[in-house]
Design a protein around this motif. Structure first.
Motif, mmCIF file in Angstrom:
data_model
loop_
_atom_site.group_PDB
_atom_site.id
_atom_site.type_symbol
_atom_site.label_atom_id
_atom_site.label_comp_id
_atom_site.label_asym_id
_atom_site.label_seq_id
_atom_site.Cartn_x
_atom_site.Cartn_y
_atom_site.Cartn_z
ATOM 1 N N LEU A 209 0.825 -1.209 0.000
ATOM 2 C CA LEU A 209 0.000 0.000 0.000
ATOM 3 C C LEU A 209 0.858 1.257 0.000
ATOM 4 C CD1 LEU A 209 -2.973 -0.784 2.421
ATOM 5 C CD2 LEU A 209 -3.124 -0.115 0.029
ATOM 6 N N ALA A 210 1.976 1.199 0.702
ATOM 7 C CA ALA A 210 2.863 2.366 0.762
ATOM 8 C C ALA A 210 3.451 2.674 -0.608
ATOM 9 C CB ALA A 210 3.971 2.127 1.782
ATOM 10 N N ALA A 213 -0.369 3.590 -3.263
ATOM 11 C CA ALA A 213 -1.491 4.005 -2.417
ATOM 12 C C ALA A 213 -2.826 3.933 -3.147
ATOM 13 C CB ALA A 213 -1.252 5.417 -1.907
ATOM 14 N N ALA A 216 -5.563 1.268 -2.322
ATOM 15 C CA ALA A 216 -6.486 1.396 -1.186
ATOM 16 C C ALA A 216 -7.878 1.822 -1.641
ATOM 17 C CB ALA A 216 -5.935 2.396 -0.176
#
Length: 350
Positions: A209-210, A213, A216
């Motif tokens: 996710l980092a 992004a 998400a």
């Protein structure tokens, strides 16, 4: 059955002896069984009598017979051996013997059969009434279409409550809110625990996710589509079980059918969702590919799981209606998260 013990005893004492015996015979069976919902009085005659005798008897006993749909034929040992319609009595010559016009393949129910099984038999064979017999084929009574309609309504209400995850709540005019809250809490805890599990599962993919992004933003879509497809498949499976279609179709063929449906739906969603992602992030086409692949896998898996759970519960003698409640949706949500991020990690090399 629903009366307090003291009041029930007083009511039985006030009933005349002959009627009292009939009522006590019915009360001897479980409330939700064929014996518990049957009417103990039916139109039945010996097989050696004629149509004329049957019509005469019908005139004599019309006040005692509440519901007359069929004439049930018995032998000298009072065993049920056949059935005939009132139409057959009127259209055949008066001298015709009953055993010559009766149908011998009589659909019957046992007094211990669950009322849902009885309703299924009546529905499958389009009967107006079904006789209830003991192990020696002695007739105990009949279950009429009126009784079956009540059963269908009761079972439908029970299934609806289970599908909503609230179980069988009591009448809102009686009882306290604590008991109802406790009953609902049991089901909602499943969703709560599943939510905690999803939070932990998403944490495992924190690095992915980092790096991306944008992933998400599609989590709610994956959960929503997977959950809806799973509930649809589970509802159809529960309906097939209720009407007996699961007995005529093998489980592998039912699962194969749901898998194909899930695959078709998955590709349709993939074209829509993947197309949107491709237009929105045109410089990174692999994002669109990962989202499209994840939605196909999620929807197909959800369709199969939605069908598997109720069919499995039914084999385990557990009401399959609970499959459309929190159990299926929570399980599918967990799988959707796992499939989504695993697919993204593989395609995007995260």
């Amino acid at each position: 059955e629903q009366l307090p013990d003291e009041l029930r005893s007083r009511v039985l004492q006030a009933i005349e002896h002959d009627d009292k015996v009939l009522v006590e015979d019915i009360l001897a069976w479980p409330e939700d069984s064929a014996g518990g919902i049957m009417q103990p009085i039916a139109f039945r005659l010996n097989e050696k009598l004629t149509c004329r005798d049957a019509i005469t008897t019908l005139h004599e006993k019309q006040d005692d017979l509440e519901s007359i749909f069929y004439l049930y034929v018995e032998n000298d040992a009072d065993q049920l051996v056949g059935v005939t319609s009132l139409r057959a009595l009127l259209t055949n010559p008066p001298s015709t013997v009953l055993q010559d016009i009766m149908a011998t393949d009589v659909i019957t129910a046992s007094p211990v059969d669950d009322q849902e099984i009885v309703a299924r038999l009546v529905s499958r064979y389009d009967l107006l009434a079904i006789p209830v017999v003991d192990e020696n084929r002695h007739m105990l009574g009949i279950v009429t279409i009126d009784d079956v309609v009540d059963v269908i309504q009761e079972e439908a209400l029970e299934d609806m409550m289970l599908m909503a995850g609230v179980g069988q709540e009591p009448d809102p005019s009686v009882g306290g809110v604590v008991g109802v809250a406790r009953q609902r809490l049991t089901w909602l805890l499943v969703t709560l625990v599943g939510g905690i599990g999803m939070a932990e599962l998403i944490g495992v993919f924190e690095n992915a996710l980092a790096q991306k992004a944008v992933l998400a933003g599609f989590i709610p879509v994956m959960l929503g589509m997977g959950g809806n497809v799973g509930i649809q498949a589970a509802t159809v499976a529960v309906r097939n079980i209720a009407v007996g279609h699961d007995q005529n179709t093998s489980i592998p063929s039912m699962l194969y059918r749901e898998a194909r449906i899930g695959l078709i739906l998955g590709f349709a969603f993939a074209l829509t969702l993947g197309g949107y992602a491709l237009v929105r992030w045109y410089s990174e086409p692999l994002i669109a590919l990962s989202i499209a692949g994840a939605i196909i896998s999620t929807v197909c898996t959800a369709a199969i799981l939605g069908a598997v759970v109720p069919l499995t519960l039914n084999r385990l003698k557990v009401d399959p209606a609970i499959a459309t409640g929190p159990f299926v949706t929570t399980g599918i949500d967990l799988l959707a998260i796992l499939i989504y991020f695993s697919t993204a990690k593989i395609i995007l090399d995260l």
